[in-house]
Design a protein around this motif. Sequence first.
Motif, PDB file in Angstrom:
ATOM      1  N   UNK A 289      12.136 -27.519 -70.426  1.00  0.00           N
ATOM      2  CA  UNK A 289      12.646 -27.558 -69.046  1.00  0.00           C
ATOM      3  C   UNK A 289      11.510 -27.843 -68.057  1.00  0.00           C
ATOM      4  N   UNK A 290      10.340 -27.272 -68.355  1.00  0.00           N
ATOM      5  CA  UNK A 290       9.207 -27.435 -67.456  1.00  0.00           C
ATOM      6  C   UNK A 290       8.798 -28.902 -67.340  1.00  0.00           C
ATOM      7  N   UNK A 291       8.869 -29.622 -68.463  1.00  0.00           N
ATOM      8  CA  UNK A 291       8.310 -30.971 -68.462  1.00  0.00           C
ATOM      9  C   UNK A 291       9.351 -32.081 -68.470  1.00  0.00           C
ATOM     10  N   UNK A 292      10.611 -31.693 -68.604  1.00  0.00           N
ATOM     11  CA  UNK A 292      11.626 -32.732 -68.748  1.00  0.00           C
ATOM     12  C   UNK A 292      12.122 -33.227 -67.395  1.00  0.00           C
ATOM     13  N   UNK A 293      12.561 -34.488 -67.379  1.00  0.00           N
ATOM     14  CA  UNK A 293      13.131 -35.023 -66.138  1.00  0.00           C
ATOM     15  C   UNK A 293      14.590 -34.598 -65.993  1.00  0.00           C
ATOM     16  N   UNK A 294      15.266 -34.389 -67.141  1.00  0.00           N
ATOM     17  CA  UNK A 294      16.677 -33.973 -67.080  1.00  0.00           C
ATOM     18  C   UNK A 294      16.762 -32.463 -67.042  1.00  0.00           C
ATOM     19  N   UNK A 295      17.833 -31.924 -66.413  1.00  0.00           N
ATOM     20  CA  UNK A 295      17.996 -30.466 -66.417  1.00  0.00           C
ATOM     21  C   UNK A 295      18.284 -29.959 -67.841  1.00  0.00           C
ATOM     22  N   UNK A 296      17.574 -28.906 -68.224  1.00  0.00           N
ATOM     23  CA  UNK A 296      17.769 -28.303 -69.555  1.00  0.00           C
ATOM     24  C   UNK A 296      17.928 -26.804 -69.359  1.00  0.00           C
ATOM     25  N   UNK A 297      18.909 -26.228 -70.019  1.00  0.00           N
ATOM     26  CA  UNK A 297      19.155 -24.792 -69.842  1.00  0.00           C
ATOM     27  C   UNK A 297      19.341 -24.112 -71.194  1.00  0.00           C
ATOM     28  N   UNK A 298      19.144 -22.782 -71.174  1.00  0.00           N
ATOM     29  CA  UNK A 298      19.369 -21.960 -72.362  1.00  0.00           C
ATOM     30  C   UNK A 298      20.785 -22.234 -72.883  1.00  0.00           C
TER      31      UNK A 298
END
Length: 430
Positions: A289-298
Motif C-alpha cells: 500500500x505504501x508504494x503502490x499507485x493503486x489503492x490496496x487494503x487488508x
Amino acid sequence: MRIPIQEVTPDLEKATIAGWVHEERDLGGLAFFLIRDRTGIMQVTVPKKKVPEAVLHAIKEVSRESVVRVTGIIKATEKAPGGRELVPESFEILAKAASPLPLDVAEKVPAEIDTRLDARFLDVRRPRIASIFQIRSRVMEATHSFLFNEGFINITTPKVVAAATEGGTELFPIAYFEKEAFLGQSPQLYKQMMMAGGCEKVFEIGPIFRAEEHNTVRHLNEATSIDVEVSFADHEDVMQLLERLMRTVYQAVADDCADQLAHLGVTDPAIPDTTLPRLPYAEAIEIAARKSEDPIAYGDDLGTASERIIGEEMGAHYFITEWPTAIRPYYAMPNERDPSICNAFDLMHPRMELSSGAQRCHIHDQLVEQIRSKGLSPEGFEFYLKPFRYGMPPHAGWGLGAERLVMTMCGLQNIREAVLFPRDRHRVTP
Ligand code: ATP
Ligand code: AMO
C-alpha cells in the motif's frame, strides 16, 4: 562406436564423433565444421587436398543441422574449441537437414518465443536452451531424492476429476461419457484423503490444469505441481520442510549444473537461507500500500504489482503468513487464537509466488461449514468429506510450481521457457 564430444581429448589418436553440423565455413583450401552433440562442440578441419574424395563429396552435400558421423585423426591445436580438432578420414551424412532452417540453432539470428516454440525440437538443440532442461531434470531428481530421504511415499492421483479444488472458475470441462468431468486443478483433495489412509507423508509430482483466461509470463494452462501432504504436522512444520527442499535443490543445481548456469548467465544461484523470513500478510499489505499507485487494503489478494513491490523490499525468498481466512480456500485451518486469519502461507521468490500451503482443517463438521461459507455445496464434496468422518489426523501440506521454480532459478523471463511444449491460451501444438 562414436564417442561423446566431451570425451575427445587432444591426446586421443583417432576418434569417431556423431552429431549435428552447428556451423560450416569454407575457406577454399580449408573447410571447418563445428559438430555438436549433447556434450559439446568440436571442430572438424578439412584440408581439402589431404582428405579422401568421399569426404570432399560429403562436405559439398552437407547442410547446417544435418546429422553426421565423422571419423578421423585428432590433433592438438589452440585454434579450435577444446584445444583439439579432428581431420576426417570419413564423413558420413546420416540425415540431411532441409534449408532454410525454421530457426538458427547457432543463435546468430535472434528468434521470437513463438517461432522458437513452433520449432521447439530445433530450439532445444541450442546449448543454452538445453541447459534449462538439464537444470530442470536435476531439480526433479533432487526433489524426488530429497522427499524419499525424508520418508515420503510417491503417489499418483487421477487427473480426470469431478470437482474443483481451487475455486470453480479455472476448470477445463472434458467429455467423459455421460458424466460431467474436468481436468484436475490440483491433487489437493486426494493427497488429503491419503492422510486418512494412514500414509502420513505423501508426495506427487504431476500435471495440473488451469483454465487461466489471461496470457501472462508466469501462468501456464498445464503446469507441473510438486505436492506434499504430511500428517501430525502444522503449517510451520511443512514450511520448514519447504525450506529444506529449496536449499537442497538449489545446492544440487549449484554443485552439478555449473556449466548450464553459466550458459544462462546465472553467476550466483543464490541458495536460499536455512530459515526464510516470515512476513505476516498484514505487513505485506502495508508494504504494498505504501508504494503502490493503486489503492490496496487488508483483505485484497496480492496481485502481480504488489508481489513485485514486496519482493523488491524483501530481496530474497520469503514466506507470507497469517492470511485472512476469507481469501484462502475452504481447506485451510483457521488460526486457533484469531480465526479471522488462517494457518496458510505462500512461499515467495522476489519475482513471484512459488508455492502455497497450509495446515488443513481436519475436523469434519468445521470443514463442511467452511465449504458452505465459500458458497460451495458440500454435496459435491462427498467423496472428499467421507474420510474426515472416520479418523482424519491433523495434517498440512503445500504445492510448489515446478516451472516457476526453474524459471526463477534460471532467471528466465517467460515461464514458457521452462516447459518443453507449453500449453497456453493460444497453443495446443506442438
Ligand atoms: P596457419 O599458418 O596457422 O595454418 P594461416 O594464417 O596460414 O594459418 P590458413 O591456414 O589458410 O591461414 O587459415 C585461414 C584462417 O583459418 C586463418 O584465419 C586461421 O587463423 C584459421 N585457421 C587455420 N587453421 C585453423 C584451425 N585448425 N582451427 C581454427 N582456425 C584455423
Ligand atoms: P496454488 O493454486 O497456489 O495452490 O498452486 C500452487 C503452485 O502451483 C503453481 N501454479 C502454476 N504455475 C504455472 N501456471 C499456473 N497456471 C499455475 N497455477 C499454480 C504456482 C503455485 O504457487 N492446492 C494448493 C496447494 C496446497 O495447498 O497444497 C494449490 O494448488 O507455483
